[in-house]
Design a protein around this motif. Structure first.
Motif, PDB file in Angstrom:
ATOM      1  N   CYS A  68       0.834  -1.197   0.000  1.00 24.78           N
ATOM      2  CA  CYS A  68       0.000   0.000   0.000  1.00 24.78           C
ATOM      3  C   CYS A  68       0.875   1.255   0.000  1.00 24.78           C
ATOM      4  O   CYS A  68       0.709   2.143  -0.815  1.00 24.78           O
ATOM      5  N   SER A  86      -4.566   5.310  -5.221  1.00 23.49           N
ATOM      6  CA  SER A  86      -4.046   4.009  -4.801  1.00 23.49           C
ATOM      7  C   SER A  86      -4.274   3.746  -3.310  1.00 23.49           C
ATOM      8  O   SER A  86      -4.136   2.616  -2.853  1.00 23.49           O
ATOM      9  N   LYS A  88      -6.971   3.488  -1.966  1.00 26.50           N
ATOM     10  CA  LYS A  88      -8.173   2.650  -1.858  1.00 26.50           C
ATOM     11  C   LYS A  88      -7.828   1.207  -1.487  1.00 26.50           C
ATOM     12  O   LYS A  88      -8.631   0.521  -0.888  1.00 26.50           O
ATOM     13  N   GLN A  89      -6.613   0.769  -1.829  1.00 24.81           N
ATOM     14  CA  GLN A  89      -6.214  -0.593  -1.493  1.00 24.81           C
ATOM     15  C   GLN A  89      -5.654  -0.718  -0.077  1.00 24.81           C
ATOM     16  O   GLN A  89      -5.400  -1.821   0.392  1.00 24.81           O
TER      17      GLN A  89
END
Length: 181
Positions: A68, A86, A88-89
């Motif tokens: 992440c 990114s 969101k992960q």
């Protein structure tokens, strides 16, 4: 085979006379001090080996950061639109860790990460924002805000409490007593 039969006969004879059967060779108490000290070496060597293996594993696997964090800051040390996408992960705990790290170097980016972590369900992130706003502990050097705000602090404390953060009741009551709504 004669040796085995002799040993069995000697064992039976000693056992019938009530003598304790001892293995051949010198007893551990009669060994030189230097040799006796090696009895404790094996457990110490085992512990040292496990610790070294753990440190090597941490260095090569754990110290690189999470996927992440690698994805977020791949373009450099900037929190860009692509980096925000990114995020969101990331889990709320990963975001919280990044927020704490960023807060020391860039308070505004740290605040954005705290807000995103709170939005994903981190009570600790909501508490951190409330503490930055709380007039009872506000310090300009550590806050992302230019001034304390009791009303907003109360809202963030309530949100942190609803997300499972414990020990906030006294702070909430103190802000209510001060007139925050």
């Amino acid at each position: 085979m004669a040796n085995v039969d002799d040993l069995k006969a000697k064992f039976d004879e000693q056992e019938s006379h009530g003598q304790r059967v001892r293995p051949s060779g010198p007893s551990p108490d009669r060994l030189p001090r230097k040799v006796r000290s090696f009895r404790h070496f094996r457990p110490v060597a085992l512990v040292a080996t496990v610790l070294c293996a753990g440190m090597i594993g941490w260095f090569f696997l754990g110290s690189r950061g999470s996927a992440c964090q690698d994805a977020v800051f791949a373009a450099g040390n900037e929190l860009t639109d692509a980096a925000l996408e990114s995020l969101k992960q990331c889990t709320p705990d990963q975001m919280l860790l990044m927020a704490r790290t960023r807060q020391s170097t860039n308070r505004e980016e740290g605040l954005v990460l705290y807000e995103l972590a709170a939005k994903k369900g981190s009570g600790s992130a909501a508490r951190a924002i409330a503490e930055m706003l709380d007039p009872n502990g506000w310090v300009r050097a550590t806050s992302s805000f230019s001034a304390p705000n009791a009303t907003h602090a109360l809202q963030w404390y309530r949100r942190a409490e609803s997300l499972g953060e414990a020990g906030l009741r006294d702070r909430i009551e103190a802000l209510k007593a001060a007139g925050a709504k």
